[in-house]
Scaffold this active site. Structure first.
Site, PDB file in Angstrom:
ATOM      1  N   HIS A 121      32.182  42.025  36.814  1.00  0.00           N
ATOM      2  CA  HIS A 121      30.833  41.496  36.575  1.00  0.00           C
ATOM      3  C   HIS A 121      30.143  42.290  35.463  1.00  0.00           C
ATOM      4  O   HIS A 121      29.474  41.731  34.594  1.00  0.00           O
ATOM      5  CB  HIS A 121      29.993  41.584  37.847  1.00  0.00           C
ATOM      6  CG  HIS A 121      30.207  40.454  38.807  1.00  0.00           C
ATOM      7  ND1 HIS A 121      30.138  39.126  38.435  1.00  0.00           N
ATOM      8  CD2 HIS A 121      30.471  40.450  40.140  1.00  0.00           C
ATOM      9  CE1 HIS A 121      30.349  38.358  39.492  1.00  0.00           C
ATOM     10  NE2 HIS A 121      30.559  39.137  40.545  1.00  0.00           N
ATOM     11  N   HIS A 177      36.412  44.020  41.081  1.00  0.00           N
ATOM     12  CA  HIS A 177      35.654  42.769  40.961  1.00  0.00           C
ATOM     13  C   HIS A 177      34.233  43.043  40.467  1.00  0.00           C
ATOM     14  O   HIS A 177      33.728  42.369  39.564  1.00  0.00           O
ATOM     15  CB  HIS A 177      35.614  42.067  42.327  1.00  0.00           C
ATOM     16  CG  HIS A 177      34.648  40.926  42.420  1.00  0.00           C
ATOM     17  ND1 HIS A 177      35.041  39.608  42.348  1.00  0.00           N
ATOM     18  CD2 HIS A 177      33.299  40.913  42.596  1.00  0.00           C
ATOM     19  CE1 HIS A 177      33.973  38.833  42.464  1.00  0.00           C
ATOM     20  NE2 HIS A 177      32.914  39.601  42.622  1.00  0.00           N
ATOM     21  N   GLU A 178      33.582  44.050  41.058  1.00  0.00           N
ATOM     22  CA  GLU A 178      32.202  44.359  40.650  1.00  0.00           C
ATOM     23  C   GLU A 178      32.161  44.867  39.211  1.00  0.00           C
ATOM     24  O   GLU A 178      31.236  44.542  38.456  1.00  0.00           O
ATOM     25  CB  GLU A 178      31.597  45.389  41.606  1.00  0.00           C
ATOM     26  CG  GLU A 178      31.486  44.926  43.048  1.00  0.00           C
ATOM     27  CD  GLU A 178      30.779  43.582  43.186  1.00  0.00           C
ATOM     28  OE1 GLU A 178      29.899  43.275  42.348  1.00  0.00           O
ATOM     29  OE2 GLU A 178      31.122  42.825  44.107  1.00  0.00           O
ATOM     30  N   GLU A 195      31.652  34.084  40.057  1.00  0.00           N
ATOM     31  CA  GLU A 195      32.523  34.699  41.064  1.00  0.00           C
ATOM     32  C   GLU A 195      33.997  34.458  40.749  1.00  0.00           C
ATOM     33  O   GLU A 195      34.816  35.361  40.887  1.00  0.00           O
ATOM     34  CB  GLU A 195      32.166  34.170  42.459  1.00  0.00           C
ATOM     35  CG  GLU A 195      30.822  34.640  42.976  1.00  0.00           C
ATOM     36  CD  GLU A 195      30.682  36.148  42.954  1.00  0.00           C
ATOM     37  OE1 GLU A 195      31.645  36.864  43.325  1.00  0.00           O
ATOM     38  OE2 GLU A 195      29.614  36.622  42.552  1.00  0.00           O
TER      39      GLU A 195
END
Length: 279
Positions: free
Chosen positions: A135, A131-132, A202
């Site tokens: 980003h 997930h990071e 998100e």
């Protein structure tokens, strides 16, 4: 290109807030001084905000020697995502959480708390770090880092203005009701800007992280677990610097009230539902 446009709009909006507070503090002179400060802050945020945020959290950089399993996991996921290897940091906090920062994929960093390494399974942790990295891949880490540092600066400036009062362009005291309104609304406006930007990010990072890891269920499980811990284990660094909370994978702030009303994160339930629908 779209994220570059969003960054430009963010900088313009924050600059306008700076100028509004400056005008309340010192009229035209105050507005121009605030503009100069905002331009300097924008420059600083672009080049150094990632270092500032990592310092706020007392993050320590780790490598293959000091954190071999975690570092190897990030390296493998970065390769899957087609990204350069980011710098890897650990934060000595019991609360499980993680974030990414940096101005671009070539100068990115990912950070996780020691608590998240203890709480999550390897599979769940892999989903979080994917997930990071999403980003990073989406190039929206600059937006979150700039908004965090600038929102903090606006809050400090608003508090300063509230304490010392305001002046109009001719140096006369302004209407105290107007001054108080500006000082109260400026931090709220900054929070609304963060909220509008962060919630959409998100969802996109959840989807991108699930694609990178190939395991949306693991990320969904991690989000539920982190959400449960966030209500019982306060993250002290985030409580000291609430403007940085929107950088985290799950809102780390305790309590409700205005913090809940202006949450920069979408509901965990909706995020989990979207991830499970990817199966």
């Amino acid at each position: 290109m779209f994220n570059l446009l969003k960054t430009a709009v963010l900088m313009a909006a924050i600059t306008a807030l700076f100028m509004a507070i400056g005008a309340t503090l010192g009229g035209r002179t105050g507005m121009m001084l605030a503009l100069a400060v905002a331009l300097a802050m924008n420059f600083f945020s672009y080049w150094y905000s990632d270092k500032l945020v990592l310092k706020m959290y007392r993050a320590r950089e780790v490598d293959a020697g000091s954190a071999p399993q975690f570092h190897a996991m990030v390296r493998e996921l970065a390769q899957r995502a087609g990204l350069p290897m980011p710098r890897v940091y650990l934060i000595d906090e019991a609360a499980p959480n993680a974030f990414a920062t940096g101005r671009n994929p070539e100068n990115a960093a990912v950070a996780a708390t020691t608590g998240i390494l203890r709480v999550l399974t390897e599979r769940e942790l892999r989903g979080v770090m994917a997930h990071e990295l999403a980003h990073v891949k989406h190039r929206d880490i600059l937006i979150s880092t700039i908004s965090a540092t600038m929102a903090g600066a606006i809050s400090m400036l608003a508090n300063f203005a509230m304490f010392f009062g305001g002046r109009d362009s001719e140096g006369r005291p302004t209407n105290p009701i107007v001054s108080i309104a500006v000082m109260l609304l400026a931090p709220i406006a900054a929070s609304l800007i963060q909220m509008a930007i962060s919630r959409a990010r998100e969802f996109e990072a959840d989807r991108g992280g699930a694609e990178i890891s190939g395991d949306p269920q693991a990320l969904a499980s991690a989000l539920e677990k982190i959400h449960r811990y966030a209500h019982g284990v306060p993250m002290e660094a985030a409580e000291r610097h609430p403007e940085t909370a929107q950088m985290m994978i799950v809102n780390p702030l305790s309590g409700g009230g205005l913090r809940g009303l202006f949450s920069t994160h979408p509901s965990t339930e909706e995020r989990v539902a979207r991830l499970l629908a990817m199966r």
